[in-house]
Scaffold this active site. Structure first.
Site, PDB file in Angstrom:
ATOM      1  N   PRO A  21       5.495  -4.478  -6.195  1.00 41.08           N
ATOM      2  CA  PRO A  21       5.668  -4.044  -4.814  1.00 41.08           C
ATOM      3  C   PRO A  21       4.316  -3.779  -4.134  1.00 41.08           C
ATOM      4  O   PRO A  21       3.989  -2.643  -3.769  1.00 41.08           O
ATOM      5  CB  PRO A  21       6.494  -2.767  -4.955  1.00 41.08           C
ATOM      6  N   HIS A  22       3.546  -4.855  -3.955  1.00 47.45           N
ATOM      7  CA  HIS A  22       2.180  -4.711  -3.440  1.00 47.45           C
ATOM      8  C   HIS A  22       2.147  -3.908  -2.131  1.00 47.45           C
ATOM      9  O   HIS A  22       1.418  -2.915  -2.001  1.00 47.45           O
ATOM     10  CB  HIS A  22       1.566  -6.092  -3.186  1.00 47.45           C
ATOM     11  N   ASP A  23       2.920  -4.363  -1.144  1.00 45.99           N
ATOM     12  CA  ASP A  23       2.833  -3.768   0.192  1.00 45.99           C
ATOM     13  C   ASP A  23       3.394  -2.347   0.259  1.00 45.99           C
ATOM     14  O   ASP A  23       2.805  -1.489   0.936  1.00 45.99           O
ATOM     15  CB  ASP A  23       3.517  -4.674   1.208  1.00 45.99           C
ATOM     16  N   THR A  71      -2.132  -2.799  -7.231  1.00 44.69           N
ATOM     17  CA  THR A  71      -0.722  -3.094  -6.947  1.00 44.69           C
ATOM     18  C   THR A  71      -0.025  -3.799  -8.106  1.00 44.69           C
ATOM     19  O   THR A  71       1.203  -3.704  -8.238  1.00 44.69           O
ATOM     20  CB  THR A  71      -0.583  -3.945  -5.676  1.00 44.69           C
TER      21      THR A  71
END
Length: 285
Positions: A221-223, A180
């Site tokens: 924008p990990h999620d 991520t």
């Protein structure tokens, strides 16, 4: 795809962005959201407000406030501060774990769960129901780090819960920080999102608040990336199935052994970034 989104929305802006990606994906039926970690009622009201800005009203059920063994909750302090009258948002009664169990077990093999916060709600659902891990179509998790010993926030916040989830036998795809952090959102991305409508404007404010809190002008924008592993898997590569071992400190190790967990091993960063923005703009418009 019938999806439940389990989230600690309101701290890092990436949860809100992931919700917007789901709302902007026509192949997704967002059955509901469950919130976890800290003031979950505030988090639920925030999720309801953001979904409402996109003209949507999924079920939103507050979940576990604390961790399984009472580890302290990290709270940024800016959660929900950009929105007025959040206390007027009506969220759903009940308990998140019970909601997860009910939705998954009454439609075996038909509900995907995207979990992008500490895994307390998911662990409680697994503990409460012998069939939850068998009946969920797939768990899509943002968490862990698989390129070194340093633990990642979601798993280290409640490692006992993470151990239950990864030891449950449920089919899991997990995307860690080493993937991520290869994608960044910058001012051009934010400008495109902000131009799309009320939701876009709200997300712009949330993004910039997060930037100020970190003294940067970009974010990972990990999620949303974890959401895209479900929606656009061709943009990623994955390990063979194995198992993930959770250390007492929340560290995560993948083992090539008998199991039903796979780890995201690479991402096509530019197409991933474009797809995130495209779907958020679609939701906002």
């Amino acid at each position: 795809m019938r999806v439940i989104f389990d989230t600690d929305i309101g701290s890092d802006v990436d949860d809100a962005l992931a919700l917007a990606v789901l709302l902007g994906s026509p192949e997704v039926e967002l059955a509901g959201c469950t919130t976890v970690y800290g003031d979950t009622l505030l988090r639920a009201r925030l999720a309801k407000r953001l979904a409402g800005l996109a003209g949507r009203s999924p079920a939103v059920v507050p979940g576990a406030v604390g961790t399984l063994t009472g580890r302290p909750v990290w709270w940024a302090g800016h959660e929900g501060t950009l929105f007025t009258n959040l206390d007027t948002e009506r969220v759903d009664d009940g308990d998140a774990a019970a909601y997860l169990v009910d939705e998954v077990t009454r439609a075996p093999g038909q509900v995907d769960v995207v979990a992008v916060g500490p895994l307390t709600n998911i662990a409680n659902a697994i503990t409460a129901s012998l069939s939850f891990a068998r009946d969920v179509r797939h768990l899509w998790i943002m968490g862990g780090r698989f390129d070194g010993p340093r633990p990642e926030h979601n798993l280290k916040s409640d490692p006992e819960a993470a151990a239950i989830v990864f030891g449950s036998g449920a089919p899991i795809t997990v995307t860690g920080l080493e993937i991520t952090t290869t994608v960044r959102m910058d001012a051009a991305d934010v400008a495109a999102i902000a131009a799309a409508g009320a939701l876009g404007e709200a997300l712009k404010a949330e993004i910039e608040q997060w930037w100020r809190s970190r003294n940067v002008e970009w974010n990972c924008p990990h999620d949303p990336i974890a959401v895209l592993t479900m929606l656009v898997p061709e943009l990623f590569a994955f390990s063979p199935e194995g198992r993930v071992i959770i250390g007492a400190d929340g560290s995560s190790t993948f083992e090539k052994a008998t199991g039903r967990t796979r780890v995201t091993t690479s991402a096509r960063t530019e197409p991933v970034s474009r797809e995130i923005v495209r779907r958020i703009v679609n939701a906002a418009a």
